[in-house]
Design a protein around this motif. Sequence first.
Motif, PDB file in Angstrom:
ATOM      1  N   MET A  12      23.067  22.313  16.535  1.00 24.90           N
ATOM      2  CA  MET A  12      23.293  21.721  17.843  1.00 24.90           C
ATOM      3  C   MET A  12      22.338  20.535  18.025  1.00 24.90           C
ATOM      4  N   PRO A  13      22.758  19.517  18.766  1.00 19.79           N
ATOM      5  CA  PRO A  13      21.852  18.390  19.022  1.00 19.79           C
ATOM      6  C   PRO A  13      20.643  18.837  19.842  1.00 19.79           C
ATOM      7  N   HIS A  14      19.498  18.240  19.542  1.00 15.90           N
ATOM      8  CA  HIS A  14      18.289  18.509  20.312  1.00 15.90           C
ATOM      9  C   HIS A  14      17.447  17.235  20.365  1.00 15.90           C
ATOM     10  N   ASP A  15      16.734  17.077  21.474  1.00 10.76           N
ATOM     11  CA  ASP A  15      15.906  15.887  21.679  1.00 10.76           C
ATOM     12  C   ASP A  15      14.479  16.142  21.243  1.00 10.76           C
ATOM     13  N   LYS A  16      13.860  15.091  20.686  1.00 12.11           N
ATOM     14  CA  LYS A  16      12.448  15.124  20.320  1.00 12.11           C
ATOM     15  C   LYS A  16      11.788  13.856  20.848  1.00 12.11           C
ATOM     16  N   ASP A  17      10.554  14.027  21.268  1.00  8.40           N
ATOM     17  CA  ASP A  17       9.769  12.889  21.733  1.00  8.40           C
ATOM     18  C   ASP A  17       9.289  12.095  20.518  1.00  8.40           C
ATOM     19  N   CYS A  18       9.566  10.806  20.491  1.00 11.17           N
ATOM     20  CA  CYS A  18       9.083   9.946  19.412  1.00 11.17           C
ATOM     21  C   CYS A  18       8.227   8.812  19.973  1.00 11.17           C
ATOM     22  N   SER A  19       7.676   9.020  21.173  1.00  9.43           N
ATOM     23  CA  SER A  19       6.814   8.023  21.806  1.00  9.43           C
ATOM     24  C   SER A  19       5.583   7.785  20.943  1.00  9.43           C
ATOM     25  N   ASP A  20       5.089   6.547  20.972  1.00 13.28           N
ATOM     26  CA  ASP A  20       3.966   6.217  20.095  1.00 13.28           C
ATOM     27  C   ASP A  20       3.337   4.893  20.531  1.00 13.28           C
ATOM     28  N   ILE A  21       2.295   4.528  19.822  1.00 14.32           N
ATOM     29  CA  ILE A  21       1.699   3.198  19.896  1.00 14.32           C
ATOM     30  C   ILE A  21       1.696   2.671  18.470  1.00 14.32           C
ATOM     31  N   LEU A  22       2.326   1.528  18.262  1.00 16.32           N
ATOM     32  CA  LEU A  22       2.374   0.942  16.928  1.00 16.32           C
ATOM     33  C   LEU A  22       1.543  -0.325  16.866  1.00 16.32           C
ATOM     34  N   ALA A  23       0.864  -0.508  15.742  1.00 21.33           N
ATOM     35  CA  ALA A  23       0.140  -1.747  15.464  1.00 21.33           C
ATOM     36  C   ALA A  23       1.100  -2.711  14.773  1.00 21.33           C
ATOM     37  N   LEU A  24       0.934  -3.987  15.065  1.00 22.99           N
ATOM     38  CA  LEU A  24       1.744  -5.030  14.434  1.00 22.99           C
ATOM     39  C   LEU A  24       0.845  -6.175  13.980  1.00 22.99           C
ATOM     40  N   ARG A  25       1.307  -6.874  12.944  1.00 21.60           N
ATOM     41  CA  ARG A  25       0.601  -8.065  12.450  1.00 21.60           C
ATOM     42  C   ARG A  25       1.558  -9.244  12.438  1.00 21.60           C
ATOM     43  N   TRP A  26       0.981 -10.419  12.623  1.00 25.48           N
ATOM     44  CA  TRP A  26       1.711 -11.679  12.688  1.00 25.48           C
ATOM     45  C   TRP A  26       1.757 -12.310  11.304  1.00 25.48           C
ATOM     46  N   ASP A  49       4.085 -15.612   9.383  1.00 26.38           N
ATOM     47  CA  ASP A  49       5.170 -16.604   9.348  1.00 26.38           C
ATOM     48  C   ASP A  49       5.981 -16.676  10.631  1.00 26.38           C
ATOM     49  N   GLY A  50       5.308 -16.616  11.774  1.00 29.45           N
ATOM     50  CA  GLY A  50       5.977 -16.782  13.054  1.00 29.45           C
ATOM     51  C   GLY A  50       6.676 -15.556  13.601  1.00 29.45           C
ATOM     52  N   LYS A  51       6.444 -14.381  12.980  1.00 29.79           N
ATOM     53  CA  LYS A  51       7.081 -13.154  13.462  1.00 29.79           C
ATOM     54  C   LYS A  51       6.094 -11.993  13.381  1.00 29.79           C
ATOM     55  N   TRP A  52       6.415 -10.926  14.150  1.00 36.04           N
ATOM     56  CA  TRP A  52       5.580  -9.731  14.192  1.00 36.04           C
ATOM     57  C   TRP A  52       6.163  -8.646  13.297  1.00 36.04           C
ATOM     58  N   TYR A  53       5.287  -8.020  12.495  1.00 38.53           N
ATOM     59  CA  TYR A  53       5.681  -6.977  11.557  1.00 38.53           C
ATOM     60  C   TYR A  53       4.907  -5.693  11.867  1.00 38.53           C
ATOM     61  N   ILE A  54       5.577  -4.564  11.726  1.00 42.42           N
ATOM     62  CA  ILE A  54       4.978  -3.258  12.010  1.00 42.42           C
ATOM     63  C   ILE A  54       4.061  -2.845  10.870  1.00 42.42           C
ATOM     64  N   VAL A  55       2.895  -2.310  11.236  1.00 44.05           N
ATOM     65  CA  VAL A  55       1.958  -1.771  10.264  1.00 44.05           C
ATOM     66  C   VAL A  55       2.255  -0.275  10.131  1.00 44.05           C
ATOM     67  N   VAL A  56       2.575   0.173   8.908  1.00 40.78           N
ATOM     68  CA  VAL A  56       2.852   1.586   8.679  1.00 40.78           C
ATOM     69  C   VAL A  56       1.572   2.371   8.939  1.00 40.78           C
ATOM     70  N   PRO A  57       1.640   3.424   9.754  1.00 42.18           N
ATOM     71  CA  PRO A  57       0.438   4.216  10.040  1.00 42.18           C
ATOM     72  C   PRO A  57      -0.263   4.662   8.755  1.00 42.18           C
ATOM     73  N   GLY A  58      -1.575   4.479   8.733  1.00 49.43           N
ATOM     74  CA  GLY A  58      -2.376   4.882   7.597  1.00 49.43           C
ATOM     75  C   GLY A  58      -2.521   3.823   6.519  1.00 49.43           C
ATOM     76  N   THR A  59      -1.897   2.650   6.691  1.00 51.05           N
ATOM     77  CA  THR A  59      -1.986   1.624   5.658  1.00 51.05           C
ATOM     78  C   THR A  59      -2.727   0.364   6.088  1.00 51.05           C
ATOM     79  N   LYS A 101       0.816  -1.221   0.000  1.00 50.85           N
ATOM     80  CA  LYS A 101       0.000   0.000   0.000  1.00 50.85           C
ATOM     81  C   LYS A 101       0.847   1.267   0.000  1.00 50.85           C
ATOM     82  N   SER A 102       2.101   1.160   0.469  1.00 49.19           N
ATOM     83  CA  SER A 102       2.996   2.317   0.526  1.00 49.19           C
ATOM     84  C   SER A 102       3.759   2.532  -0.772  1.00 49.19           C
ATOM     85  N   GLY A 103       3.702   1.576  -1.677  1.00 47.22           N
ATOM     86  CA  GLY A 103       4.407   1.727  -2.946  1.00 47.22           C
ATOM     87  C   GLY A 103       5.717   0.986  -3.037  1.00 47.22           C
TER      88      GLY A 103
END
Length: 141
Positions: free
Chosen positions: A108-122, A124-134, A55-57
């Motif tokens: 100069m270095p600066h910090d940003k919050d990248c906290s989130d909740i990610l959806a994953l799908r199973w 072939d025996g492993k978990w894969y990340i679902v790209v937001p919006g797809t 879906k992402s191309g």
Amino acid sequence: MSRAVMTAALGLFLCTGCGGPKSTPDGTVKSFYSAIESEDWKELPEMIDPDSIQKSGGPGRVSAFYYSIFQDVRNIDLSIEESLVQRPNEEAAVKFKCTATFRALGQMPHDKDCSDILALRWHDGKWYIVVPGTGGLRPKL
């Protein structure tokens, strides 16, 4: 075999397969952000849900998407807050705290919050990340 050669071989063996999707949702999220921190943009699509990639191309577009967000990251501090398998061997969500240290050329270095909740799908025996919006999934914890 010398001790140094054995130590090097063991280290190489232990790091083989360190990246990529994992058998736990939180393991995949940690692996994903580790690849971002090490700027391994080609490894990222290996951890993305195949439907999301389509879906992402394609894998190149997925890599470019995350590169555009995290290209200047120098360090990521990530801790899993909650990992919930919503439907066994189908869907999961991972909530995490994340701080990324950015440093663009000449800045100069600066910090940003990248906290989130990610959806994953199973798959072939492993978990894969679902790209937001797809994925149509709305992770809830």
